[in-house]
Design an enzyme around this catalytic site. Structure first.
Site, short mmCIF file in Angstrom:
data_model
loop_
_atom_site.label_atom_id
_atom_site.label_comp_id
_atom_site.label_asym_id
_atom_site.label_seq_id
_atom_site.Cartn_x
_atom_site.Cartn_y
_atom_site.Cartn_z
CG ASP A 292 -1.77 -8.76 -0.96
OD1 ASP A 292 -2.13 -7.79 -0.70
OD2 ASP A 292 -0.91 -9.44 -0.44
NE ARG B 66 2.59 -4.12 12.08
CZ ARG B 66 1.63 -4.55 10.92
NH1 ARG B 66 1.46 -3.71 9.90
NH2 ARG B 66 1.02 -5.86 10.91
CE1 TYR C 135 3.13 -6.21 -6.30
CE2 TYR C 135 4.45 -7.81 -5.01
CZ TYR C 135 3.44 -6.71 -5.20
OH TYR C 135 2.89 -6.40 -4.18
#
Length: 376
Positions: free
Chosen positions: A157, A228, A90
């Site tokens: 989100d 990470r 997106y």
């Protein structure tokens, strides 16, 4: 002398007796932290051997991306952080001319690569077995690969794009997820979080409710001390807005654009250029980062009452900045106030001591006494 004694008495009282406003603010923060915790679930599902297998697969994804084996919208590069979209991708952030919550759009189907089989076999299947998510829930997988010092700014989100819950699995090293922070830039500064959530290697974090919808979450630069990676697993909404062409759809065009103008280079000008594809400097994290939050921590330690001073420091560079802050001062005077070394424009180098009172500091004025070695 009387003014100095009054200030010391006032400071001692303020240190020991928080005001009603401060107590109310602390209670409000505690209540919000409780709401955030109610929407968080954490599990430790992946052991060291399983993590190693998955991390090897992530390395393979990075290698394939460097060789250009993925579709254009699968890979999104940024300094110290790369994103790899699978299943669904997106548009977000600076990629759109019209920015802000609610402007995100799914790419047309097929614009990003399918979710790799190893994600299904090694990650999703384990989550289904432990009833973290139902079978067939995931149709979007994103791998975020952070280098030391990388970050992702505070965000929610997109609610109009993704169903809840949001599931993430962490690899390579331990880190932390922070809620309710505010970012400032040039230089980068991050406010204190409402909730600091440690995230261990191999752990699963599930966000829903208040933690997913009502408060932002982020990863701060100081919390990424080693490389990470995190795999984010989500499901897109059936009614999520989608770009039907390689340019923006008519629903997100700026005023004045019509279909007959979407020809040639105009199609590509509506979306902003993708971010730089340069690789992050792996040695950058080993060079000292001077963060504004370190200076702010020193100011807090001097200005705030004891009950509001933090016991832990906001940055791993605090020791360095603390030293730089104090090295300008010599030994204390007899009354406990620091003496600052200054250069006198009229008589070489000497010592001046400043003593301030609140009533006299409105226009930043104070009483100045010369050291005895200087004539009056």
């Amino acid at each position: 002398m009387a003014t100095t004694q009054f200030l010391r008495t006032y400071q001692a009282a303020s240190d020991s007796e928080p005001s009603d406003y401060e107590e109310a603010a602390e209670k409000e923060e505690e209540e919000e932290a409780r709401k955030v915790k109610s929407g968080i679930r954490q599990l430790r599902l992946f052991g060291p051997e399983e993590c190693a297998k998955i991390e090897a697969r992530i390395e393979d994804v990075v290698s394939r991306a460097e060789k250009g084996l993925y579709k254009e919208h699968t890979v999104d590069r940024a300094p110290l952080r790369n994103k790899y979209f699978f299943g669904e991708g997106y548009t977000y952030g600076a990629q759109l001319q019209r920015r802000g919550p609610g402007q995100e759009r799914l790419y047309p189907r097929g614009e990003v690569d399918a979710i790799p089989e190893w994600v299904h076999d090694l990650v999703i299947r384990r989550l289904v077995e432990h009833r973290v998510i139902p079978e067939g829930f995931v149709n979007s997988a994103v791998i975020n690969d952070y280098q030391p010092g990388g970050c992702i700014v505070s965000h929610v989100d997109p609610i109009h794009i993704f169903e809840r819950p949001i599931v993430s699995v962490s690899f390579f090293s331990d880190s932390a997820l922070c809620f309710g922070c505010k970012f400032q830039f040039k230089p980068i500064r991050v406010s204190e979080p409402v909730l600091f959530l440690p995230v261990r290697r191999g752990s699963v974090t599930v966000l829903s409710g208040y933690a997913a919808d009502e408060i932002t979450h982020c990863i701060r630069p100081q919390d990424i001390k080693e490389r990470r990676a995190v795999i984010i697993l989500r499901k897109t909404r059936l009614d999520a807005p989608r770009l039907e062409t390689k340019s923006l759809s008519s629903s997100v065009l700026t005023a004045g654009y019509t279909s007959d103008r979407l020809s040639g280079s105009n199609r590509d000008q509506i979306l902003k250029p993708k971010r730089s594809h340069r690789k992050a400097d792996p040695d950058a994290a080993h060079r000292p980062r001077i963060l504004e939050m370190d200076k702010e921590e020193n100011r807090r330690s001097v200005l705030l009452p004891k009950h509001r001073r933090r016991s832990n420091f906001s940055s791993e560079n605090y020791w360095r900045r603390s030293y730089e802050y104090t090295e300008d001062y010599d030994e204390e005077e007899e009354d406990g106030s620091p003496a600052r070394k200054l250069t006198s424009p009229w008589k070489g180098s000497g010592w001046l001591r400043y003593e301030w009172s609140k009533t006299e500091a409105r226009v930043a004025l104070g009483r100045v006494w010369c050291h005895p070695r200087f004539p009056e």
